[in-house]
Design a protein around this motif. Structure first.
Motif, PDB file in Angstrom:
ATOM      1  N   ASP A   1       0.828  -1.212   0.000  1.00 59.72           N
ATOM      2  CA  ASP A   1       0.000   0.000   0.000  1.00 59.72           C
ATOM      3  C   ASP A   1       0.857   1.255   0.000  1.00 59.72           C
ATOM      4  OD1 ASP A   1      -2.318  -1.448  -0.036  1.00 59.72           O
ATOM      5  OD2 ASP A   1      -2.611  -1.401   2.142  1.00 59.72           O
ATOM      6  N   ALA A   2       1.919   1.235   0.805  1.00 61.11           N
ATOM      7  CA  ALA A   2       2.799   2.408   0.855  1.00 61.11           C
ATOM      8  C   ALA A   2       3.476   2.646  -0.483  1.00 61.11           C
ATOM      9  CB  ALA A   2       3.853   2.217   1.955  1.00 61.11           C
ATOM     10  N   GLU A   3       3.870   1.564  -1.147  1.00 64.59           N
ATOM     11  CA  GLU A   3       4.528   1.697  -2.450  1.00 64.59           C
ATOM     12  C   GLU A   3       3.548   2.232  -3.494  1.00 64.59           C
ATOM     13  OE1 GLU A   3       7.486   1.682  -5.289  1.00 64.59           O
ATOM     14  OE2 GLU A   3       7.608   1.448  -3.099  1.00 64.59           O
ATOM     15  N   LEU A   4       2.306   1.752  -3.448  1.00 67.64           N
ATOM     16  CA  LEU A   4       1.307   2.209  -4.417  1.00 67.64           C
ATOM     17  C   LEU A   4       0.920   3.659  -4.185  1.00 67.64           C
ATOM     18  CD1 LEU A   4      -1.019  -0.928  -4.593  1.00 67.64           C
ATOM     19  CD2 LEU A   4       0.648  -0.166  -6.292  1.00 67.64           C
ATOM     20  N   ASP A   5       0.909   4.085  -2.899  1.00 66.48           N
ATOM     21  CA  ASP A   5       0.509   5.455  -2.567  1.00 66.48           C
ATOM     22  C   ASP A   5       1.652   6.443  -2.676  1.00 66.48           C
ATOM     23  OD1 ASP A   5      -2.048   4.599  -2.087  1.00 66.48           O
ATOM     24  OD2 ASP A   5      -1.732   4.325   0.075  1.00 66.48           O
ATOM     25  N   ALA A   6       2.875   5.950  -2.787  1.00 70.08           N
ATOM     26  CA  ALA A   6       4.032   6.860  -2.839  1.00 70.08           C
ATOM     27  C   ALA A   6       3.975   7.698  -4.117  1.00 70.08           C
ATOM     28  CB  ALA A   6       5.330   6.067  -2.811  1.00 70.08           C
ATOM     29  N   PRO A   7       4.186   9.016  -3.983  1.00 70.38           N
ATOM     30  CA  PRO A   7       4.141   9.874  -5.177  1.00 70.38           C
ATOM     31  C   PRO A   7       5.278   9.551  -6.134  1.00 70.38           C
ATOM     32  CG  PRO A   7       4.953  11.093  -3.272  1.00 70.38           C
ATOM     33  CD  PRO A   7       4.488   9.769  -2.761  1.00 70.38           C
ATOM     34  N   ARG A   8       4.977   9.567  -7.402  1.00 71.54           N
ATOM     35  CA  ARG A   8       5.985   9.305  -8.419  1.00 71.54           C
ATOM     36  C   ARG A   8       6.687  10.611  -8.798  1.00 71.54           C
ATOM     37  NH1 ARG A   8       4.887   5.152  -6.647  1.00 71.54           N
ATOM     38  NH2 ARG A   8       4.342   3.210  -7.700  1.00 71.54           N
ATOM     39  N   PRO A   9       8.003  10.641  -8.757  1.00 68.67           N
ATOM     40  CA  PRO A   9       8.708  11.885  -9.099  1.00 68.67           C
ATOM     41  C   PRO A   9       8.511  12.241 -10.565  1.00 68.67           C
ATOM     42  CG  PRO A   9      10.251  10.056  -8.860  1.00 68.67           C
ATOM     43  CD  PRO A   9       8.924   9.557  -8.397  1.00 68.67           C
ATOM     44  N   GLY A  10       8.337  13.538 -10.820  1.00 68.35           N
ATOM     45  CA  GLY A  10       8.177  14.011 -12.175  1.00 68.35           C
ATOM     46  C   GLY A  10       9.518  14.184 -12.864  1.00 68.35           C
ATOM     47  N   ALA A  11       9.452  14.660 -14.100  1.00 69.21           N
ATOM     48  CA  ALA A  11      10.674  14.807 -14.888  1.00 69.21           C
ATOM     49  C   ALA A  11      11.620  15.824 -14.265  1.00 69.21           C
ATOM     50  CB  ALA A  11      10.316  15.209 -16.320  1.00 69.21           C
TER      51      ALA A  11
ATOM     52  N   LEU B   1      15.348  15.147 -12.730  1.00 68.22           N
ATOM     53  CA  LEU B   1      16.494  15.899 -13.236  1.00 68.22           C
ATOM     54  C   LEU B   1      17.274  16.542 -12.091  1.00 68.22           C
ATOM     55  CD1 LEU B   1      18.112  17.057 -15.601  1.00 68.22           C
ATOM     56  CD2 LEU B   1      16.478  18.956 -15.692  1.00 68.22           C
ATOM     57  N   LEU B   2      16.549  17.100 -11.117  1.00 67.21           N
ATOM     58  CA  LEU B   2      17.213  17.738  -9.978  1.00 67.21           C
ATOM     59  C   LEU B   2      18.007  16.729  -9.160  1.00 67.21           C
ATOM     60  CD1 LEU B   2      14.398  20.177  -8.789  1.00 67.21           C
ATOM     61  CD2 LEU B   2      16.536  20.796  -9.916  1.00 67.21           C
ATOM     62  N   THR B   3      17.424  15.565  -8.915  1.00 66.28           N
ATOM     63  CA  THR B   3      18.131  14.560  -8.120  1.00 66.28           C
ATOM     64  C   THR B   3      19.365  14.038  -8.857  1.00 66.28           C
ATOM     65  OG1 THR B   3      16.601  12.890  -8.998  1.00 66.28           O
ATOM     66  CG2 THR B   3      16.086  13.848  -6.843  1.00 66.28           C
ATOM     67  N   ARG B   4      19.293  13.942 -10.172  1.00 67.25           N
ATOM     68  CA  ARG B   4      20.442  13.474 -10.945  1.00 67.25           C
ATOM     69  C   ARG B   4      21.576  14.491 -10.944  1.00 67.25           C
ATOM     70  NH1 ARG B   4      17.364  10.853 -16.247  1.00 67.25           N
ATOM     71  NH2 ARG B   4      16.473   9.043 -15.147  1.00 67.25           N
ATOM     72  N   THR B   5      21.235  15.771 -10.742  1.00 66.24           N
ATOM     73  CA  THR B   5      22.270  16.806 -10.699  1.00 66.24           C
ATOM     74  C   THR B   5      22.840  17.005  -9.298  1.00 66.24           C
ATOM     75  OG1 THR B   5      20.547  18.509 -10.445  1.00 66.24           O
ATOM     76  CG2 THR B   5      21.326  18.029 -12.684  1.00 66.24           C
ATOM     77  N   GLY B   6      22.423  16.151  -8.357  1.00 63.35           N
ATOM     78  CA  GLY B   6      22.996  16.202  -7.022  1.00 63.35           C
ATOM     79  C   GLY B   6      22.131  16.843  -5.962  1.00 63.35           C
TER      80      GLY B   6
ATOM     81  N   THR C   1      14.869  18.023  -0.909  1.00 62.66           N
ATOM     82  CA  THR C   1      14.938  19.379  -1.457  1.00 62.66           C
ATOM     83  C   THR C   1      14.290  19.437  -2.834  1.00 62.66           C
ATOM     84  OG1 THR C   1      16.997  19.781  -0.244  1.00 62.66           O
ATOM     85  CG2 THR C   1      16.481  21.270  -2.065  1.00 62.66           C
ATOM     86  N   ALA C   2      14.547  18.430  -3.649  1.00 64.09           N
ATOM     87  CA  ALA C   2      13.935  18.391  -4.980  1.00 64.09           C
ATOM     88  C   ALA C   2      12.423  18.290  -4.883  1.00 64.09           C
ATOM     89  CB  ALA C   2      14.490  17.213  -5.776  1.00 64.09           C
ATOM     90  N   ARG C   3      11.919  17.491  -3.928  1.00 65.22           N
ATOM     91  CA  ARG C   3      10.469  17.346  -3.769  1.00 65.22           C
ATOM     92  C   ARG C   3       9.837  18.669  -3.317  1.00 65.22           C
ATOM     93  NH1 ARG C   3       7.515  12.898  -3.007  1.00 65.22           N
ATOM     94  NH2 ARG C   3       8.870  12.213  -4.707  1.00 65.22           N
ATOM     95  N   LEU C   4      10.473  19.342  -2.366  1.00 67.94           N
ATOM     96  CA  LEU C   4       9.947  20.616  -1.893  1.00 67.94           C
ATOM     97  C   LEU C   4      10.010  21.685  -2.977  1.00 67.94           C
ATOM     98  CD1 LEU C   4      11.519  20.661   1.675  1.00 67.94           C
ATOM     99  CD2 LEU C   4       9.109  20.344   1.115  1.00 67.94           C
ATOM    100  N   LEU C   5      11.048  21.638  -3.798  1.00 70.08           N
ATOM    101  CA  LEU C   5      11.183  22.627  -4.861  1.00 70.08           C
ATOM    102  C   LEU C   5      10.138  22.423  -5.946  1.00 70.08           C
ATOM    103  CD1 LEU C   5      12.686  24.967  -6.124  1.00 70.08           C
ATOM    104  CD2 LEU C   5      14.334  23.346  -7.058  1.00 70.08           C
TER     105      LEU C   5
END
Length: 279
Positions: free
Chosen positions: A58-68, A72-77, A82-86
């Motif tokens: 249930d937690a996995e199904l309800d977890a929000p999927r990161p957008g593009a 991109l932000l997480t891949r840049t470090g 922080t990326a989710r809040l931004l």
């Protein structure tokens, strides 16, 4: 009907997820056709472990999927939180950006029809101010509760979102300025007022609140423009050389006051800002 049934050891290993191929594949095929073995499997499964497995699912199904943008932000470090809040910043969503573009397009059209840049110069500084105002605070930010519990200093979050909003707003304003080539450098006179209004609104927010502060700053800007308009001898006062110098000083002073009061953004995590009665 099946001529054989799963061995007890294989059944328990299957229930624990420890059965290796090819016996795993054989057990899967057999269980689809054998009701007695499915019943034995249900008896072999630990109810507590089964409940935990469903909770994880249930937690996995309800977890929000990161957008593009978030990916991109997480891949840049950038850190995940922080990326989710931004990316949760309200004014970086498509509806707000389309509204800003629509307002600027209509303003540019009016400028060409009326043959004067006053409307564009008056409106352009207000867009970044409004964008930053709705990007932080318990009143307008739908992700404010998440921001409060995140391991991010309130002032740092504010600066992250301010830079993001200003970048988007200034890019759109700059593109609109390119549509006014006939006015030369005057078409860029909105930049310093935009920075000054945004910095002043942020500096006053800890004392006046995240809504009242930008409203008062915006009202003061409109009042200054009306006074300048009623006195033709002063011309476009805020956009003259003297006015631009004053605006730059206001921007620097407000930025210093904002930095000095940075800890106020963590004064009341739930309410967001101190009581105005503390003034």
């Amino acid at each position: 009907m099946t001529a054989w049934h799963l061995a007890e050891d294989d059944l328990r290993a299957y229930a624990r997820g420890e059965l290796d191929p090819p016996r795993l594949w054989s057990a899967d095929t057999h269980l689809t056709a054998c009701a007695p073995c499915r019943s034995r499997l249900a008896d072999a499964v630990d109810p507590v472990a089964l409940d935990l497995a469903w909770e994880r699912l249930d937690a996995e199904l309800d977890a929000p999927r990161p957008g593009a943008v978030e990916r991109l932000l997480t891949r840049t470090g950038v850190a995940d939180h922080t990326a989710r809040l931004l990316t949760a910043t309200p004014v970086l969503r498509r509806s707000w950006l389309l509204a800003v573009v629509s307002v600027l397009v209509m303003t540019v059209l009016v400028v060409h029809l009326v043959s004067g840049p006053a409307l564009f110069l008056a409106l352009a500084p207000l867009l970044p101010l409004a964008g930053v105002a709705v990007s932080y605070g318990p009143t307008l930010d739908p992700s404010y509760e998440m921001a409060v519990v995140a391991p991010v200093h309130g002032f740092r979050l504010l600066m992250i979102r301010t830079v993001a909003v200003l970048t988007a707003g200034l890019v759109f304003n700059g593109l609109a300025t390119l549509a006014l080539p006939g006015y030369g450098l005057l078409a860029l006179a909105w930049l310093l007022p935009a920075l000054a209004l945004t910095a002043t609104g942020l500096a006053l927010a800890p004392r006046l609140g995240p809504v009242l502060a930008p409203v008062l700053v915006g009202a003061a800007w409109v009042a200054v423009l009306l006074v300048a308009h009623t006195q033709p001898s002063t011309g476009l006062a805020p956009f003259s050389a003297t006015g631009q110098s004053v605006t730059a000083c206001v921007a620097v002073l407000s930025a210093l006051l904002l930095y000095r009061g940075r800890d106020r953004f963590d004064a009341r995590p739930v309410g967001g800002f101190p009581d105005t009665g503390a003034l």
